[in-house]
Scaffold this motif. Structure first.
Motif, PDB file in Angstrom:
ATOM      1  N   ALA A 406     -26.070  40.461 -34.997  1.00 25.66           N
ATOM      2  CA  ALA A 406     -25.168  39.376 -35.393  1.00 25.66           C
ATOM      3  C   ALA A 406     -24.816  38.525 -34.190  1.00 25.66           C
ATOM      4  CB  ALA A 406     -23.900  39.935 -36.037  1.00 25.66           C
ATOM      5  N   PHE A 407     -24.297  37.335 -34.468  1.00 25.41           N
ATOM      6  CA  PHE A 407     -23.972  36.352 -33.447  1.00 25.41           C
ATOM      7  C   PHE A 407     -22.717  35.606 -33.875  1.00 25.41           C
ATOM      8  CE2 PHE A 407     -24.060  31.938 -32.066  1.00 25.41           C
ATOM      9  CZ  PHE A 407     -24.386  32.001 -30.724  1.00 25.41           C
ATOM     10  N   ARG A 408     -21.825  35.324 -32.917  1.00 26.77           N
ATOM     11  CA  ARG A 408     -20.668  34.463 -33.197  1.00 26.77           C
ATOM     12  C   ARG A 408     -20.392  33.567 -32.006  1.00 26.77           C
ATOM     13  NH1 ARG A 408     -15.156  33.433 -32.990  1.00 26.77           N
ATOM     14  NH2 ARG A 408     -14.659  35.066 -31.488  1.00 26.77           N
ATOM     15  N   ALA A 409     -20.334  32.275 -32.272  1.00 26.47           N
ATOM     16  CA  ALA A 409     -20.022  31.313 -31.221  1.00 26.47           C
ATOM     17  C   ALA A 409     -18.515  31.260 -30.986  1.00 26.47           C
ATOM     18  CB  ALA A 409     -20.535  29.930 -31.608  1.00 26.47           C
ATOM     19  N   PRO A 410     -18.060  31.053 -29.741  1.00 22.48           N
ATOM     20  CA  PRO A 410     -16.619  30.900 -29.494  1.00 22.48           C
ATOM     21  C   PRO A 410     -16.058  29.728 -30.289  1.00 22.48           C
ATOM     22  CG  PRO A 410     -17.845  31.095 -27.427  1.00 22.48           C
ATOM     23  CD  PRO A 410     -18.857  30.928 -28.517  1.00 22.48           C
ATOM     24  N   ASN A 411     -14.827  29.876 -30.766  1.00 24.43           N
ATOM     25  CA  ASN A 411     -14.214  28.759 -31.482  1.00 24.43           C
ATOM     26  C   ASN A 411     -13.573  27.793 -30.482  1.00 24.43           C
ATOM     27  OD1 ASN A 411     -11.483  29.742 -30.944  1.00 24.43           O
ATOM     28  ND2 ASN A 411     -11.900  31.312 -32.488  1.00 24.43           N
ATOM     29  N   PHE A 412     -13.076  26.684 -30.997  1.00 23.71           N
ATOM     30  CA  PHE A 412     -12.557  25.639 -30.122  1.00 23.71           C
ATOM     31  C   PHE A 412     -11.273  26.059 -29.403  1.00 23.71           C
ATOM     32  CE2 PHE A 412     -14.905  22.795 -33.231  1.00 23.71           C
ATOM     33  CZ  PHE A 412     -15.968  22.575 -32.365  1.00 23.71           C
ATOM     34  N   ALA A 413     -10.448  26.884 -30.030  1.00 18.26           N
ATOM     35  CA  ALA A 413      -9.238  27.366 -29.352  1.00 18.26           C
ATOM     36  C   ALA A 413      -9.600  28.298 -28.201  1.00 18.26           C
ATOM     37  CB  ALA A 413      -8.322  28.070 -30.344  1.00 18.26           C
ATOM     38  N   ASP A 414     -10.646  29.133 -28.401  1.00 19.20           N
ATOM     39  CA  ASP A 414     -11.110  29.990 -27.311  1.00 19.20           C
ATOM     40  C   ASP A 414     -11.552  29.160 -26.119  1.00 19.20           C
ATOM     41  OD1 ASP A 414     -10.761  32.365 -28.751  1.00 19.20           O
ATOM     42  OD2 ASP A 414     -12.762  32.245 -29.630  1.00 19.20           O
ATOM     43  N   LEU A 415     -12.297  28.101 -26.387  1.00 19.19           N
ATOM     44  CA  LEU A 415     -12.900  27.308 -25.313  1.00 19.19           C
ATOM     45  C   LEU A 415     -11.912  26.384 -24.620  1.00 19.19           C
ATOM     46  CD1 LEU A 415     -16.221  26.339 -27.124  1.00 19.19           C
ATOM     47  CD2 LEU A 415     -16.019  27.872 -25.164  1.00 19.19           C
ATOM     48  N   PHE A 416     -11.046  25.734 -25.408  1.00 15.40           N
ATOM     49  CA  PHE A 416     -10.230  24.665 -24.861  1.00 15.40           C
ATOM     50  C   PHE A 416      -8.739  25.003 -24.793  1.00 15.40           C
ATOM     51  CE2 PHE A 416     -13.916  22.756 -27.041  1.00 15.40           C
ATOM     52  CZ  PHE A 416     -14.573  22.270 -25.923  1.00 15.40           C
ATOM     53  N   GLY A 417      -8.355  26.181 -25.304  1.00 11.70           N
ATOM     54  CA  GLY A 417      -6.971  26.606 -25.211  1.00 11.70           C
ATOM     55  C   GLY A 417      -6.047  25.812 -26.116  1.00 11.70           C
TER      56      GLY A 417
END
Length: 614
Positions: A406-417
């Motif tokens: 399986a694979f999951r990309a980081p969400n926008f809150a993870d990346l940009f706080g």
């Protein structure tokens, strides 16, 4: 470990095979393989909640009914409308995918669906597939998939409706109309729910929280229409729109007892589809869908922040029946996701995907194989696979085994706080996982018992580090467990039961291991319903062991939340063929417990419904 757990389950299954002998009940499901198949033939552990199950439970929202499912944990920050988080097989919330008629309706900032706003009156059935099916559905489907299907028009056209009143000044009004008009199927319903609620946070744990009741309002409309265009062809449209307003509490050390927090949230799903029988053995389905999640928060009457997501999906699914017991599936899809938020600005992510699948049977042997390729506009490509095998020992006994990635990309809150809450981390790596499971099933005469032992190992799992105040990749994480589900009828009583035992371990930087937050080592449920002429009586027992959490007033400190046992009692009287009266005594023993540290759960409450059904 997997083999030992299955050996211990064998005596239980043998007892069931001798004790039960009733009518067959084997519904058709689609979520486990994206191909129609009997539920007893699914290789992934799958259960279905029908409209009858929903009516028996008298549950109002999706989180309430999911709490009784094997392998599924739901925690909520208070009562109706408060934020609910879903975990499957010890996964994190962002590792579970929730679909509405196949459509993602999620907040791309957090990769979660606001399931607390999905009312069961709009839902016809729910399919729950446990385990890694990322090769079928892409990112987020690491722990499993919950797919809800909205109501369809069936039978002679007729109106239906319900009026509910109960504790905490709760009222609900539902009105709908549906049925078949020749080659046309139609259903439309509107709903409004209001409740005064209760204070979400217990002041004993967070003295700075506002002690006032936290109310909730939900206004929903659901509609579907389908038109048959000759043999094998159908076009249709579906719509779900939910507008909500909720009051909530902040228990942090910086809060004040006079603070007022509330949020307006608008969920939407719209879909157009065309089902086509292009050739005798070739079925095709084209869908264009849009899911929206618009949320605006207010603090003491002034704007606080907003997060608005639009997810557009285009899918072309094909199934070729190469032989009566063998089917190939091929699909291409595109997801266009856009976020407009006050904290991350305007962000976009596009995902192009292709999926190839096979589902077949060779005598007593069955095989499911899936492979998926995805190309992310911000993370490059990802490949996932699933291999599943089933072997029928007898007509009743069946063994299953599977492996997948399986694979999951980081969400926008993870990346940009989130300014004021968390710091950005643009160096986050995507999550990957590898899963294995072994299962045994006994299914005969309308009874089904399934025991599955599972193991999942995560690489670069994304977790929020309270000390660093940002999302970070963990060195390692793993989940081992065994889940058991039963459904059937014994001595005239409809029974369902579930039990899950699991161990969730996360390895932090430096090698220290700790248990996963808000995930218990053991939890389960039992429900029983019996009809006496026009009266139907039932009860639900939900239980969970203790679990670790963070202190609501000091998020850098870990605490242990005690386990609980909760009893709900239910009754339904069919006054006539169309008119019924129902009652739900929630938390009948008035148990005081918590799902999230510091947050209250509903005390004993009585809810009475008068309804008209076709």
């Amino acid at each position: 470990m997997l083999a030992r757990c299955l050996r211990r389950a064998a005596p239980l299954l043998a007892f069931c095979s001798l004790a039960f002998a009733q009518t067959e009940d084997d519904p058709v499901v689609v979520t486990a393989s994206r191909t129609e198949q009997r539920i007893r033939d699914t290789i992934p552990h799958t259960t279905v909640l029908t409209r009858k199950d929903i009516q028996d439970s008298q549950a109002v929202d999706l989180p309430t009914i999911l709490r009784r499912e094997a392998g599924v944990e739901v925690v909520q920050d208070g009562g109706l409308g408060q934020t609910a988080r879903l975990s499957m097989r010890g996964s994190r919330t962002a590792q579970v995918l929730v679909l509405i008629d196949g459509v993602r309706v999620e907040d791309s900032a957090s990769s979660t669906t606001a399931l607390q706003h999905l009312m069961l009156d709009d839902i016809e059935r729910i399919e729950v597939v446990r385990g890694n099916v990322s090769s079928l559905y892409g990112s987020n489907a690491m722990g499993g998939v919950v797919q809800v299907f909205t109501r369809r028009g069936t039978g002679a056209p007729a109106p239906y409706g319900e009026l509910t009143a109960g504790s905490h000044d709760t009222t609900k009004l539902l009105a709908g109309y549906g049925g078949e008009f020749g080659d046309t199927r139609l259903n439309v319903s509107v709903l409004r729910l209001d409740t005064r609620g209760f204070s979400a946070i217990d002041p004993r744990f967070a003295p700075n929280a506002n002690p006032d009741d936290d109310g909730y309002r939900n206004e929903s409309i659901s509609a579907s229409i389908a038109q048959r265009l000759g043999r094998g062809h159908e076009i249709g449209a579906r719509l779900l729109r939910t507008r909500t307003k909720v009051d909530y509490d902040d228990g942090s050390a910086f809060a004040s007892p006079t603070d007022v927090h509330n949020a307006d949230q608008d969920l939407g799903m719209a879909q157009l589809y065309w089902d086509a029988q292009l050739l005798e053995r070739w079925k095709s389905r084209i869908t264009a869908s849009e899911g929206t999640d618009y949320r605006t928060d207010f603090f003491n009457g002034a704007f606080s922040f907003s997060s608005n997501t639009r997810s557009r999906q285009f899918t072309w699914d094909n199934e070729v029946r190469i032989a009566p017991s063998h089917a190939l599936s091929l699909a291409v899809d595109r997801l266009e996701q856009a976020l407009d938020s006050s904290f991350a600005g305007q962000r976009e992510r596009n995902v192009n995907g292709a999926r190839l699948g096979y589902l077949g049977r060779f005598g007593a042997h069955s095989l499911q194989a899936n492979a998926r390729y995805e190309d992310y506009s911000d993370f490059g490509h990802a490949d996932t696979y699933y291999l599943g095998y089933g072997f029928d020992l007898t007509d009743a006994w069946r063994l299953t085994a599977s492996a997948g990635t399986a694979f999951r990309a980081p969400n926008f809150a993870d990346l940009f706080g989130v300014p004021g809450f968390s710091l950005p981390n643009p160096d986050l790596r995507p999550e990957r996982s590898r899963s294995y499971e072994l299962g045994v099933q006994w299914a005969s005469a309308g009874h089904r018992v399934r025991v599955v032992a599972f193991n999942t190992e995560f690489e670069d799992e994304i977790a929020f580090n309270n000390a660093a105040n940002q999302s970070q990749n963990l060195e390692k994480a793993k989940v081992n467990g065994v889940e058991t589900s039963y459904s059937g009828r014994f001595a005239g009583t409809d029974l369902t039961a579930a039990l899950t035992v699991q161990d969730v371990v996360e390895q932090q930087a430096g090698g220290a291991e700790q248990a996963g937050l808000r995930r218990a080592k053991a939890y389960g449920s039992i429900s029983a319903f019996r009809s006496f002429s026009r009266l139907r009586l039932g009860g639900e027992l939900l239980a969970s062991g203790d679990r670790p959490d963070v202190n609501v007033a000091n998020t850098t400190e870990r605490v242990q939340v005690p386990g609980y046992t909760v009893l709900n009692l239910l009754a339904r009287f069919n006054y006539s063929r169309n008119l019924f009266i129902a009652a739900r005594l929630e938390n009948a023993l008035d148990k005081e417990y918590q799902l999230v540290h510091g947050f209250n759960t509903p005390p004993r409450g009585l809810f009475v419904t008068v309804g008209w059904q076709p």
